[in-house]
Design a protein around this motif. Structure first.
Motif, PDB file in Angstrom:
ATOM      1  N   ALA A   1       0.872  -1.179   0.000  1.00  0.00           N
ATOM      2  CA  ALA A   1       0.000   0.000   0.000  1.00  0.00           C
ATOM      3  C   ALA A   1       0.904   1.222   0.000  1.00  0.00           C
ATOM      4  O   ALA A   1       1.897   1.261   0.739  1.00  0.00           O
ATOM      5  N   VAL A   2       0.562   2.197  -0.819  1.00  0.00           N
ATOM      6  CA  VAL A   2       1.347   3.425  -0.857  1.00  0.00           C
ATOM      7  C   VAL A   2       0.508   4.522  -0.207  1.00  0.00           C
ATOM      8  O   VAL A   2      -0.618   4.787  -0.637  1.00  0.00           O
TER       9      VAL A   2
ATOM     10  N   TYR B   1       3.249  -5.082   3.057  1.00  0.00           N
ATOM     11  CA  TYR B   1       4.111  -3.898   3.181  1.00  0.00           C
ATOM     12  C   TYR B   1       3.338  -2.603   2.945  1.00  0.00           C
ATOM     13  O   TYR B   1       2.460  -2.547   2.092  1.00  0.00           O
ATOM     14  N   CYS B   2       3.675  -1.592   3.738  1.00  0.00           N
ATOM     15  CA  CYS B   2       3.135  -0.247   3.522  1.00  0.00           C
ATOM     16  C   CYS B   2       4.306   0.696   3.261  1.00  0.00           C
ATOM     17  O   CYS B   2       5.277   0.722   4.022  1.00  0.00           O
ATOM     18  N   VAL B   3       4.172   1.459   2.184  1.00  0.00           N
ATOM     19  CA  VAL B   3       5.178   2.469   1.863  1.00  0.00           C
ATOM     20  C   VAL B   3       4.587   3.814   2.258  1.00  0.00           C
ATOM     21  O   VAL B   3       3.511   4.177   1.772  1.00  0.00           O
TER      22      VAL B   3
ATOM     23  N   ASN C   1      13.363  -4.704  -3.253  1.00  0.00           N
ATOM     24  CA  ASN C   1      13.001  -5.078  -1.885  1.00  0.00           C
ATOM     25  C   ASN C   1      11.757  -5.954  -1.862  1.00  0.00           C
ATOM     26  O   ASN C   1      11.687  -6.963  -1.178  1.00  0.00           O
ATOM     27  N   LEU C   2      10.754  -5.533  -2.624  1.00  0.00           N
ATOM     28  CA  LEU C   2       9.475  -6.226  -2.598  1.00  0.00           C
ATOM     29  C   LEU C   2       9.509  -7.534  -3.380  1.00  0.00           C
ATOM     30  O   LEU C   2       8.931  -8.534  -2.939  1.00  0.00           O
ATOM     31  N   SER C   3      10.194  -7.532  -4.522  1.00  0.00           N
ATOM     32  CA  SER C   3      10.068  -8.736  -5.353  1.00  0.00           C
ATOM     33  C   SER C   3      10.697  -9.949  -4.687  1.00  0.00           C
ATOM     34  O   SER C   3      10.200 -11.063  -4.851  1.00  0.00           O
ATOM     35  N   GLY C   4      11.741  -9.740  -3.897  1.00  0.00           N
ATOM     36  CA  GLY C   4      12.328 -10.876  -3.184  1.00  0.00           C
ATOM     37  C   GLY C   4      11.341 -11.500  -2.216  1.00  0.00           C
ATOM     38  O   GLY C   4      11.351 -12.710  -1.991  1.00  0.00           O
ATOM     39  N   LYS C   5      10.469 -10.666  -1.649  1.00  0.00           N
ATOM     40  CA  LYS C   5       9.606 -11.145  -0.572  1.00  0.00           C
ATOM     41  C   LYS C   5       8.210 -11.533  -1.042  1.00  0.00           C
ATOM     42  O   LYS C   5       7.546 -12.334  -0.399  1.00  0.00           O
ATOM     43  N   CYS C   6       7.744 -10.923  -2.119  1.00  0.00           N
ATOM     44  CA  CYS C   6       6.321 -11.069  -2.464  1.00  0.00           C
ATOM     45  C   CYS C   6       6.046 -11.899  -3.694  1.00  0.00           C
ATOM     46  O   CYS C   6       4.888 -12.044  -4.078  1.00  0.00           O
TER      47      CYS C   6
END
Ligand code: ATP
Length: 514
Positions: free
Chosen positions: A416-417, A465-467, A500-505
């Motif tokens: 979420a941004v 994750y929230c940005v 950051n996100l692609s490794g986790k999601c």
């Protein structure tokens, strides 16, 4: 046996509705029994679960391809498959509570209770004997335990025979002998046990006179069997190979009280694996192990799964087991793995008059392959995932939050941004970040309410994750990245967000664990 958690199920049901995961069907008309609609977040989670299954089964197995067959099929298919004659459940009503049950389920529950009693005896004895307790010895010599074990074997045998012979009188007698009482009224005032066919039927054709009775498919598997040669020939498939399919199935279930666990319209993900006759048990074991690994990789906790061998084999099977999951209602079937022999293809040969054989170029012989099937209910998988992820937490500052700690790759939205405030150019900056991320990740934008409230809403739908875009972002192009589970916030560069996100999601991270 796992304890039932009625409160958990109730909370999951209301959370699923409040946050757009699952709505009762036709709600403004007071609903329709055991039919549900998936809302805006539910459909995302469901699609992700489908993709996780589909990519594992087809993309990661060179010898498995997919199809999408029609729901309506020639009515003779259901004669050939045995569903017209044998797709019945034994139904019984309690005259006091007016509730309807499956007699076989009531009997199986009685067996589970006897197993619990054995377990309790063993626990008591373990306490009494301490270190010197020998469980094996106790179970094979204690008179009370032996009595229960004998009764369990006898009950299973009688249930198996009654089901195989469709003997409803024997079924009722077994209920009487076990003193089965209605869990609601507590009485043993039962009607006779009757067979009930679970298939829905409708008519095809524009005028009533020439209409043909057809069925809504009760399983997707038959669409695979009748296309077996089409796929084998056009895909030049060599045995062993598999055909996978995801699609709707319909069953007029007698008892449909457990939310999306047992629905009248549901979705199945099935794979039929065609093998050389005689090799089916090797492949049966192979698929048991593979499917369990797939479940474990989701990260819902390995202790929440177990195998359960079928005592009563279906008319088509020579071996069968379930993968059970620890649902809020206890351990129940999530997936079935069945060795279906050559029953279906042989029967379709007979009824259609068409050859359904495979020509083996190595042995120069034609044969009807044997089949090992893996069959999982998508809605049950959804319930397993949702109920396991639902957590009510007390935080250090005394406040509470509800969080869905879904596996990040399966969450409806990955990120979420959120602009900290709705002014000073922060929304514009946030929208630019969103625009960049949304091509790769299902992303969400929200600028209403305090940041705390927005975090809670994201926790409640499981966004990992929230940005957050704040005033510092405008100066140095960094944002805070908040982790749903730890609630920790790290300052990261906007340029590093994607990696950051692609490794986790990404689903790849789940698929690589299998
Ligand atoms: P059960 O014993 O619970 O009725 P089953 O043994 O009849 O299930 P199968 O025919 O083996 O089920 O179907 C394969 C899978 O389809 C099941 O493991 C389950 O996940 C799913 N499934 C079957 N019936 C339903 C239903 N009414 N609602 C939701 N999912 C279902």
């Amino acid at each position: 046996m796992a304890q039932q958690d009625d409160n958990l199920l109730k909370n999951v049901v209301s959370h699923a509705k409040e946050y757009g995961f699952i709505f009762p069907s036709s709600e403004i008309y007071d609903g329709l029994g055991a039919v549900y609609d998936y809302g805006q977040n539910g459909v995302e989670l469901k699609n992700n679960l489908k993709e996780y299954w589909w990519r594992f089964m087809t993309q990661l197995h060179d010898n498995i391809v997919g199809i999408d067959s029609a729901i309506f099929m020639h009515p003779t298919i259901w004669k050939a498959s045995g569903h017209v004659d044998a797709f019945n459940d034994p139904m019984v009503d309690n005259k006091d509570s007016k509730k309807r049950y499956r007699a076989d389920v009531l009997i199986e529950d009685a067996v589970e209770k006897m197993k619990d009693k054995i377990e309790k005896e063993a626990e008591k004895a373990a306490k009494r004997f301490g270190e010197s307790f020998n469980r094996e010895m106790f179970l094979s010599t204690n008179p009370r335990v032996m009595e229960y074990a004998k009764k369990i074997d006898e009950t299973n045998e009688r249930l198996k025979n009654a089901m195989a012979n469709s003997d409803m009188v024997a079924m009722k007698q077994l209920m009487t002998d076990l003193e089965v009482a209605d869990p609601i009224s507590g009485t043993r005032n039962w009607t006779d046990v009757r067979q009930f066919n679970l298939m829905f039927s409708t008519e095809m054709g524009s005028v009533a006179e020439d209409a043909n009775k057809i069925y809504l498919r009760p399983e997707t598997a038959q669409g695979i069997f009748v296309n077996f040669l089409n796929v084998q020939k056009t895909g030049r498939m060599k045995i062993p190979f598999g055909i996978a399919q995801i699609g709707k199935a319909f069953r007029n279930e007698i008892v449909a009280r457990q939310f999306i666990f047992r629905m009248r319209e549901f979705e199945q993900m099935e794979m039929q694996f065609f093998v050389k006759p005689g090799e089916e048990m090797t492949w049966y074991e192979f698929w048991k192990e593979k499917r369990m690994k797939w479940h474990h990789a989701m990260g819902l906790g390995t202790a929440n799964y177990r195998f359960h061998d079928h005592v009563n084999l279906a008319h088509y099977a020579n071996a069968a087991c379930d993968i059970q999951f620890n649902f809020p209602m206890g351990f129940k079937e999530l997936e079935g793995i069945h060795s279906r022999t050559d029953f279906d293809l042989k029967s379709h040969e007979k009824y259609s008059g068409k050859k359904l054989q495979y020509f083996d170029t190595e042995s120069n012989q034609s044969y009807i392959p044997y089949v090992v099937e893996t069959s999982i209910g998508l809605d049950r998988l959804f319930l397993a995932t949702l109920s396991n992820s639902y957590k009510e937490e007390k935080l250090e500052d005394g406040s509470e939050r509800v969080v869905l700690n879904l596996p990040p790759a399966l969450a409806p939205h990955k990120v979420a941004v959120l602009p900290l405030v709705k002014k000073d150019g922060l929304p514009e900056k946030a929208e630019a970040i969103l625009h960049d991320l949304k091509f790769e990740f299902s992303s969400y934008y929200e600028d209403k309410d305090t940041i705390g409230k927005r975090y809670r809403r994201m926790d409640a739908i499981g966004t990992p994750y929230c940005v957050t875009v704040d005033h510092q972002t405008l100066q140095d192009d960094t944002v805070t990245l908040r982790d749903r589970d730890t609630m920790k916030q790290d300052r990261v560069r906007i340029a590093d967000l994607r990696s950051n996100l692609s490794g986790k999601c990404s689903l790849v991270s789940l698929l690589k664990k299998i």
